[in-house]
Motif scaffolding. Structure first.
Motif, PDB file in Angstrom:
ATOM      1  N   SER A  79       0.760  -1.423  -0.126  1.00 51.69           N
ATOM      2  CA  SER A  79       0.397  -0.186  -0.249  1.00 51.69           C
ATOM      3  C   SER A  79       0.694   1.354   0.139  1.00 51.69           C
ATOM      4  CB  SER A  79      -0.782  -0.320   1.435  1.00 51.69           C
ATOM      5  OG  SER A  79      -1.407  -1.160   1.514  1.00 51.69           O
ATOM      6  N   LEU A  80       0.958   1.971  -1.627  1.00 51.44           N
ATOM      7  CA  LEU A  80       1.616   3.246  -1.315  1.00 51.44           C
ATOM      8  C   LEU A  80       0.929   4.212  -1.308  1.00 51.44           C
ATOM      9  CD1 LEU A  80       3.384   2.289  -4.586  1.00 51.44           C
ATOM     10  CD2 LEU A  80       3.675   1.989  -2.408  1.00 51.44           C
ATOM     11  N   LEU A  81       1.611   5.423  -0.040  1.00 50.57           N
ATOM     12  CA  LEU A  81       0.382   6.563   0.097  1.00 50.57           C
ATOM     13  C   LEU A  81       1.409   7.457  -0.020  1.00 50.57           C
ATOM     14  CD1 LEU A  81      -1.146   8.010   1.712  1.00 50.57           C
ATOM     15  CD2 LEU A  81      -0.172   7.327   3.765  1.00 50.57           C
ATOM     16  N   ASN A  82       2.043   8.286  -1.231  1.00 46.68           N
ATOM     17  CA  ASN A  82       2.538   9.235  -1.765  1.00 46.68           C
ATOM     18  C   ASN A  82       3.669   8.878  -1.979  1.00 46.68           C
ATOM     19  OD1 ASN A  82       0.179  11.315  -2.428  1.00 46.68           O
ATOM     20  ND2 ASN A  82       0.336  11.810  -0.757  1.00 46.68           N
ATOM     21  N   GLN A  83       3.756   7.690  -2.063  1.00 39.66           N
ATOM     22  CA  GLN A  83       5.195   6.795  -1.891  1.00 39.66           C
ATOM     23  C   GLN A  83       5.704   6.120  -3.665  1.00 39.66           C
ATOM     24  OE1 GLN A  83       4.002   4.202   1.522  1.00 39.66           O
ATOM     25  NE2 GLN A  83       5.854   4.756   2.603  1.00 39.66           N
ATOM     26  N   THR A  84       6.982   5.743  -3.181  1.00 37.02           N
ATOM     27  CA  THR A  84       7.049   5.382  -4.711  1.00 37.02           C
ATOM     28  C   THR A  84       8.224   3.545  -4.581  1.00 37.02           C
ATOM     29  OG1 THR A  84       8.265   7.584  -5.405  1.00 37.02           O
ATOM     30  CG2 THR A  84       9.658   5.347  -6.534  1.00 37.02           C
ATOM     31  N   LEU A  85       8.466   2.949  -5.092  1.00 40.88           N
ATOM     32  CA  LEU A  85       8.529   2.031  -5.161  1.00 40.88           C
ATOM     33  C   LEU A  85       9.263   1.401  -6.978  1.00 40.88           C
ATOM     34  CD1 LEU A  85       8.521  -0.749  -3.000  1.00 40.88           C
ATOM     35  CD2 LEU A  85       5.861  -1.254  -4.547  1.00 40.88           C
ATOM     36  N   ARG A  86      10.509   0.663  -6.637  1.00 41.59           N
ATOM     37  CA  ARG A  86      11.000  -0.021  -7.422  1.00 41.59           C
ATOM     38  C   ARG A  86      11.105  -1.734  -7.857  1.00 41.59           C
ATOM     39  NH1 ARG A  86      13.320   5.045  -6.551  1.00 41.59           N
ATOM     40  NH2 ARG A  86      13.415   6.257  -7.797  1.00 41.59           N
ATOM     41  N   VAL A  87      10.532  -2.083  -8.048  1.00 41.28           N
ATOM     42  CA  VAL A  87      10.544  -3.150  -8.637  1.00 41.28           C
ATOM     43  C   VAL A  87      11.317  -3.429 -10.159  1.00 41.28           C
ATOM     44  CG1 VAL A  87       8.353  -3.385  -7.154  1.00 41.28           C
ATOM     45  CG2 VAL A  87       8.469  -3.725  -9.397  1.00 41.28           C
ATOM     46  N   ASP A  88      12.305  -5.313  -9.781  1.00 37.97           N
ATOM     47  CA  ASP A  88      11.833  -5.429 -11.121  1.00 37.97           C
ATOM     48  C   ASP A  88      10.962  -5.885 -12.763  1.00 37.97           C
ATOM     49  OD1 ASP A  88      11.187  -8.493 -13.041  1.00 37.97           O
ATOM     50  OD2 ASP A  88      13.526  -8.032 -12.895  1.00 37.97           O
ATOM     51  N   THR A  89      11.363  -5.247 -13.550  1.00 44.45           N
ATOM     52  CA  THR A  89      10.164  -4.668 -14.679  1.00 44.45           C
ATOM     53  C   THR A  89       8.999  -6.168 -14.614  1.00 44.45           C
ATOM     54  OG1 THR A  89      11.130  -6.095 -16.194  1.00 44.45           O
ATOM     55  CG2 THR A  89      11.430  -3.275 -15.785  1.00 44.45           C
ATOM     56  N   GLY A  90       8.915  -6.950 -14.895  1.00 42.91           N
ATOM     57  CA  GLY A  90       8.274  -8.650 -14.562  1.00 42.91           C
ATOM     58  C   GLY A  90       7.389  -8.666 -13.690  1.00 42.91           C
ATOM     59  N   CYS A  91       7.915  -8.448 -12.673  1.00 44.72           N
ATOM     60  CA  CYS A  91       7.179  -8.423 -10.757  1.00 44.72           C
ATOM     61  C   CYS A  91       5.873  -7.985 -10.642  1.00 44.72           C
ATOM     62  CB  CYS A  91       7.998  -8.107 -10.055  1.00 44.72           C
ATOM     63  SG  CYS A  91       9.514  -9.573  -9.900  1.00 44.72           S
ATOM     64  N   VAL A  92       5.531  -6.591 -11.431  1.00 42.71           N
ATOM     65  CA  VAL A  92       4.224  -6.290 -11.317  1.00 42.71           C
ATOM     66  C   VAL A  92       2.946  -6.863 -11.530  1.00 42.71           C
ATOM     67  CG1 VAL A  92       2.818  -3.957 -11.988  1.00 42.71           C
ATOM     68  CG2 VAL A  92       5.053  -4.130 -11.181  1.00 42.71           C
ATOM     69  N   VAL A  93       1.966  -7.024 -11.131  1.00 42.40           N
ATOM     70  CA  VAL A  93       0.960  -8.200 -11.306  1.00 42.40           C
ATOM     71  C   VAL A  93      -0.240  -7.202 -11.500  1.00 42.40           C
ATOM     72  CG1 VAL A  93      -0.466 -10.034 -10.297  1.00 42.40           C
ATOM     73  CG2 VAL A  93       1.675  -9.688  -9.465  1.00 42.40           C
ATOM     74  N   GLY A 135      22.692  -7.733 -13.078  1.00 38.82           N
ATOM     75  CA  GLY A 135      22.494  -8.764 -11.938  1.00 38.82           C
ATOM     76  C   GLY A 135      20.571  -8.155 -12.157  1.00 38.82           C
ATOM     77  N   GLU A 136      20.502  -7.755 -12.370  1.00 38.93           N
ATOM     78  CA  GLU A 136      19.340  -6.806 -11.752  1.00 38.93           C
ATOM     79  C   GLU A 136      18.156  -6.434 -12.615  1.00 38.93           C
ATOM     80  OE1 GLU A 136      17.649  -7.443  -8.940  1.00 38.93           O
ATOM     81  OE2 GLU A 136      19.289  -7.674  -8.172  1.00 38.93           O
ATOM     82  N   GLY A 137      19.079  -5.656 -14.245  1.00 36.86           N
ATOM     83  CA  GLY A 137      18.906  -5.800 -15.363  1.00 36.86           C
ATOM     84  C   GLY A 137      18.928  -4.751 -15.601  1.00 36.86           C
ATOM     85  N   ILE A 138      18.664  -4.517 -16.889  1.00 36.99           N
ATOM     86  CA  ILE A 138      19.087  -2.702 -17.259  1.00 36.99           C
ATOM     87  C   ILE A 138      18.301  -1.324 -16.918  1.00 36.99           C
ATOM     88  CG2 ILE A 138      19.553  -1.616 -19.365  1.00 36.99           C
ATOM     89  CD1 ILE A 138      20.516  -3.636 -20.889  1.00 36.99           C
ATOM     90  N   PHE A 139      16.928  -2.294 -16.357  1.00 38.70           N
ATOM     91  CA  PHE A 139      15.420  -1.280 -15.764  1.00 38.70           C
ATOM     92  C   PHE A 139      14.544  -1.772 -14.982  1.00 38.70           C
ATOM     93  CE2 PHE A 139      16.149  -0.398 -20.673  1.00 38.70           C
ATOM     94  CZ  PHE A 139      16.580   1.012 -20.879  1.00 38.70           C
ATOM     95  N   LEU A 140      14.228  -0.663 -14.006  1.00 40.23           N
ATOM     96  CA  LEU A 140      13.508  -1.081 -12.543  1.00 40.23           C
ATOM     97  C   LEU A 140      11.874  -0.216 -13.138  1.00 40.23           C
ATOM     98  CD1 LEU A 140      15.520  -0.690 -10.154  1.00 40.23           C
ATOM     99  CD2 LEU A 140      15.205  -2.675 -10.901  1.00 40.23           C
ATOM    100  N   ALA A 141      10.902  -1.125 -12.831  1.00 40.00           N
ATOM    101  CA  ALA A 141      10.079  -0.258 -13.367  1.00 40.00           C
ATOM    102  C   ALA A 141       9.977   0.408 -11.490  1.00 40.00           C
ATOM    103  CB  ALA A 141       8.139  -2.130 -12.894  1.00 40.00           C
ATOM    104  N   THR A 142       9.308   1.260 -11.985  1.00 42.30           N
ATOM    105  CA  THR A 142       8.818   2.532 -10.849  1.00 42.30           C
ATOM    106  C   THR A 142       7.595   2.452 -10.569  1.00 42.30           C
ATOM    107  OG1 THR A 142      10.838   3.463 -11.252  1.00 42.30           O
ATOM    108  CG2 THR A 142       9.052   4.840  -9.884  1.00 42.30           C
ATOM    109  N   LEU A 143       6.976   2.792  -9.833  1.00 38.84           N
ATOM    110  CA  LEU A 143       5.459   2.621  -9.313  1.00 38.84           C
ATOM    111  C   LEU A 143       5.548   3.852  -8.440  1.00 38.84           C
ATOM    112  CD1 LEU A 143       5.158  -1.389  -8.772  1.00 38.84           C
ATOM    113  CD2 LEU A 143       3.824   0.279 -10.476  1.00 38.84           C
ATOM    114  N   ARG A 144       4.391   4.763  -8.560  1.00 35.64           N
ATOM    115  CA  ARG A 144       4.166   6.261  -8.033  1.00 35.64           C
ATOM    116  C   ARG A 144       2.597   6.844  -7.631  1.00 35.64           C
ATOM    117  NH1 ARG A 144       9.104   7.513 -11.674  1.00 35.64           N
ATOM    118  NH2 ARG A 144      10.907   8.399 -10.208  1.00 35.64           N
TER     119      ARG A 144
END
Length: 255
Positions: A169-183, A206-215
């Motif tokens: 649960s995000l409250l005006n927050q930012t979360l960075r995850v592996d791009t394929g892990c977002v369901v 080893g974490e890949g070139i890009f990360l998914a950012t959820l804000r």
């Protein structure tokens, strides 16, 4: 259209199955081929559409169904209706090892954005459509790609994820995850792609070139084992095993 009210029970740990209990004239819609079993009194019909807008014309139904092909899903959805007395149950299985997530759409603002192969089944009245990620970076490098599914309604929907699922649960927050892990995520969340640190980290981290950012503010669901990671983990073993058995060293190790 108000969604039908269905009861359910989820079985299993690693490879799950959801059993939907239907009253007389209640219906659940599902991806083609997802059904495992159904009890007496349940009939099914394959339809071009989710049935959430029964007044739609043929052209609109064709357009809606055709858009599902873009997501890699079947052109049709199967409608299971209990036509007999009392209650009856129908079971739907996950397509690969993982977790089935029950989502009450009335508690997510009436809609949910889901990875393109995440939808499993839902109560009749749920609208299943596609939505476009308008950010080119997310489109090119995000594990979810340019096209996502949108579930809309006020009833129960069931989403499948790989491995274990964690809800954030995000409250005006930012979360960075592996791009394929977002369901899945609520519409109040902004989804974008960012570089994974400096050049050395991108190449050797080893974490890949890009990360998914959820804000933003809202709920996010993550999976521990995206299907692409599962395939990547299994495939080399099969290849190496066949190569090893055909080599001198492989034959020596097997004896």
């Amino acid at each position: 259209m108000k969604s039908h009210e269905v009861d359910y029970k989820i079985f299993g740990d690693d490879i799950q199955l959801v059993e939907i209990e239907l009253d007389h004239n209640e219906t659940v819609i599902a991806e083609a081929g997802a059904m495992s079993y159904m009890e007496e009194g349940i009939s099914f019909e394959t339809k071009m559409g989710d049935g959430s807008e029964p007044e739609k014309g043929l052209f609109s139904k064709l357009l809606s169904a055709g858009s599902r092909l873009i997501t890699g899903e079947s052109l049709f959805l199967t409608h299971f209706t209990h036509t007999g007395p009392g209650k009856s149950r129908v079971g739907f299985a996950a397509p690969y090892p993982g977790t089935i997530m029950p989502i009450d759409l009335s508690k997510t603002g009436g809609s949910l954005i889901v990875q393109k192969d995440g939808f499993l089944c839902a109560a009749l009245g749920t609208k299943v459509s596609i939505t476009f990620n308008q950010k080119i970076g997310s489109a090119l490098f995000g594990g979810e790609g340019f096209i996502l599914q949108k579930l809309q309604g006020d009833g129960k929907a069931f989403v499948h994820a790989g491995g274990t699922v964690i809800e954030k649960s995000l409250l005006n927050q930012t979360l960075r995850v592996d791009t394929g892990c977002v369901v899945a995520f609520e519409e109040g969340i902004d989804f974008s792609i960012e570089k994974a640190g400096g050049l050395k980290s991108m190449i050797f981290g080893g974490e890949g070139i890009f990360l998914a950012t959820l804000r933003g503010t809202g709920k996010v669901w993550l999976q521990s084992m995206p299907i692409r990671k599962l395939i990547k983990a299994i495939a080399p073993r099969g290849e190496n095993r066949s190569k090893g058995s055909s080599s001198i060293l492989g034959e020596f190790l097997e004896t």
